[in-house]
Scaffold this active site. Structure first.
Site, PDB file in Angstrom:
ATOM      1  N   HIS A 155       1.087   5.274   0.989  1.00  0.00           N
ATOM      2  CA  HIS A 155       0.312   6.044   1.888  1.00  0.00           C
ATOM      3  C   HIS A 155       1.277   7.531   2.163  1.00  0.00           C
ATOM      4  CE1 HIS A 155      -1.899   7.132   5.502  1.00  0.00           C
ATOM      5  NE2 HIS A 155      -0.866   7.724   5.866  1.00  0.00           N
ATOM      6  N   ASP A 165      -2.663   0.853   8.071  1.00  0.00           N
ATOM      7  CA  ASP A 165      -1.369   1.075   7.868  1.00  0.00           C
ATOM      8  C   ASP A 165      -0.377   1.058   8.647  1.00  0.00           C
ATOM      9  OD1 ASP A 165      -2.392   2.416   5.540  1.00  0.00           O
ATOM     10  OD2 ASP A 165      -3.086   4.393   6.569  1.00  0.00           O
ATOM     11  N   ASN A 209       0.934  -1.224  -0.018  1.00  0.00           N
ATOM     12  CA  ASN A 209       0.050  -0.021   0.200  1.00  0.00           C
ATOM     13  C   ASN A 209       0.960   1.220   0.118  1.00  0.00           C
ATOM     14  OD1 ASN A 209      -2.210   1.798   0.276  1.00  0.00           O
ATOM     15  ND2 ASN A 209      -1.957   1.795   2.540  1.00  0.00           N
ATOM     16  N   SER A 233       4.950   6.528   2.434  1.00  0.00           N
ATOM     17  CA  SER A 233       5.441   5.259   2.910  1.00  0.00           C
ATOM     18  C   SER A 233       4.817   4.285   1.931  1.00  0.00           C
ATOM     19  CB  SER A 233       5.119   5.182   4.117  1.00  0.00           C
ATOM     20  OG  SER A 233       5.773   6.074   4.905  1.00  0.00           O
TER      21      SER A 233
HETATM   22  C1  GAR Z   1      -2.209   8.824  -2.605  1.00  0.00           C
HETATM   23  O1  GAR Z   1      -1.610  10.037  -2.202  1.00  0.00           O
HETATM   24  C2  GAR Z   1      -2.203   7.634  -1.787  1.00  0.00           C
HETATM   25  O2  GAR Z   1      -1.069   7.647  -0.849  1.00  0.00           O
HETATM   26  C3  GAR Z   1      -3.540   8.112  -0.866  1.00  0.00           C
HETATM   27  O3  GAR Z   1      -4.325   8.285  -1.710  1.00  0.00           O
HETATM   28  C4  GAR Z   1      -3.710   9.039  -2.927  1.00  0.00           C
HETATM   29  C5  GAR Z   1      -4.222   8.567  -4.145  1.00  0.00           C
HETATM   30  O4  GAR Z   1      -3.952   9.509  -5.258  1.00  0.00           O
HETATM   31  N1  GAR Z   1      -3.904   6.923  -0.224  1.00  0.00           N
HETATM   32  C6  GAR Z   1      -4.277   7.104   1.189  1.00  0.00           C
HETATM   33  O5  GAR Z   1      -4.185   7.970   1.924  1.00  0.00           O
HETATM   34  C7  GAR Z   1      -4.661   5.746   1.905  1.00  0.00           C
HETATM   35  N2  GAR Z   1      -4.640   5.957   3.215  1.00  0.00           N
HETATM   36  P1  GAR Z   1      -4.192   8.754  -6.826  1.00  0.00           P
HETATM   37  O6  GAR Z   1      -5.592   8.218  -6.699  1.00  0.00           O
HETATM   38  O7  GAR Z   1      -4.332   9.874  -7.561  1.00  0.00           O
HETATM   39  O8  GAR Z   1      -3.285   7.614  -7.084  1.00  0.00           O
END
Ligand code: GAR
Length: 201
Positions: free
Chosen positions: A109, A145, A107, A136
């Protein structure tokens, strides 16, 4: 090539970076399927545009979380992944999923874990007032997480940042880190020794 299934809920910019990378055979991994919990996720359009098959498994369509989790597991299993990548997937996977794909699901984050886990990592880091945050990549386990850390990179917080500007700055770094880590897993494997992760490739 190493088979990747990518789970998404949102915009899909991390997915797009993986789709750019997999076009090069030297990358060693291919996105063979994209699965979303949200039928409207823009990430699904990016997958379709790249000719990658998609599936949607939406929580409200199931009587409870466990049956959603089993359906999600089946939808992913259809693509026979070597590695599953959660790229902006905003739901916690459950026991059935981890039985099948535990140890080979990562994943990404947008914070330096173990600080600021959960759905609002960027907002929480800003509210706390940290001057450095980052991103991360972790191995997914049954915590929030909380799994072993595969890779991290720091990103400075600017005085005038809001959630959007900081998240955008983090996402630039995050996409590069995720693409690099996933390629290394594909080419050299991922070894988890307790809390410590050793990357090949
Ligand atoms: C990313 O920044 C990812 O790390 C975060 O959502 C965004 C997705 O962007 N995920 C979380 O916060 C999970 N807890 P994207 O849809 O443009 O790839």
């Amino acid at each position: 090539a190493h088979r990747l299934v990518v789970l998404v809920s949102g915009a899909g910019s991390n997915l797009a970076a993986l789709l750019d990378a997999h076009a090069d055979p030297a990358y060693g991994a291919r996105v063979v399927g994209v699965v979303s919990d949200r039928p409207g996720a823009a990430a699904l359009d990016r997958a379709r545009a790249a000719g990658v098959p998609t599936a949607v498994v939406a929580l409200p369509d199931f009587p409870d979380r466990a049956s959603w989790d089993r359906a999600l597991t089946e939808a992913v299993a259809v693509f026979t992944p070597d590695t599953v990548v959660l790229a902006g997937f905003m739901k916690l996977v459950g026991a059935a999923f981890l039985d099948r794909f535990g140890g080979r699901t990562v994943n990404t984050h947008p914070a330096l874990l173990p600080a600021f886990p959960g759905a609002h990592g960027v907002r929480d880091a800003l509210a706390y007032g940290v001057k450095i945050s980052g991103c991360s990549v972790i191995v997914v386990d049954d915590g929030v997480d909380a799994g072993p850390i595969v890779a991290q990179e720091a990103v400075p917080v600017a005085d005038d940042d809001d959630e959007e500007t900081l998240h955008e700055r983090i996402k630039v770094v995050e996409r590069r880190l995720l693409v690099d880590v996933v390629g290394r897993i594909a080419r050299g494997g991922l070894r988890v020794e307790g809390r410590r992760v050793v990357l090949g490739g």
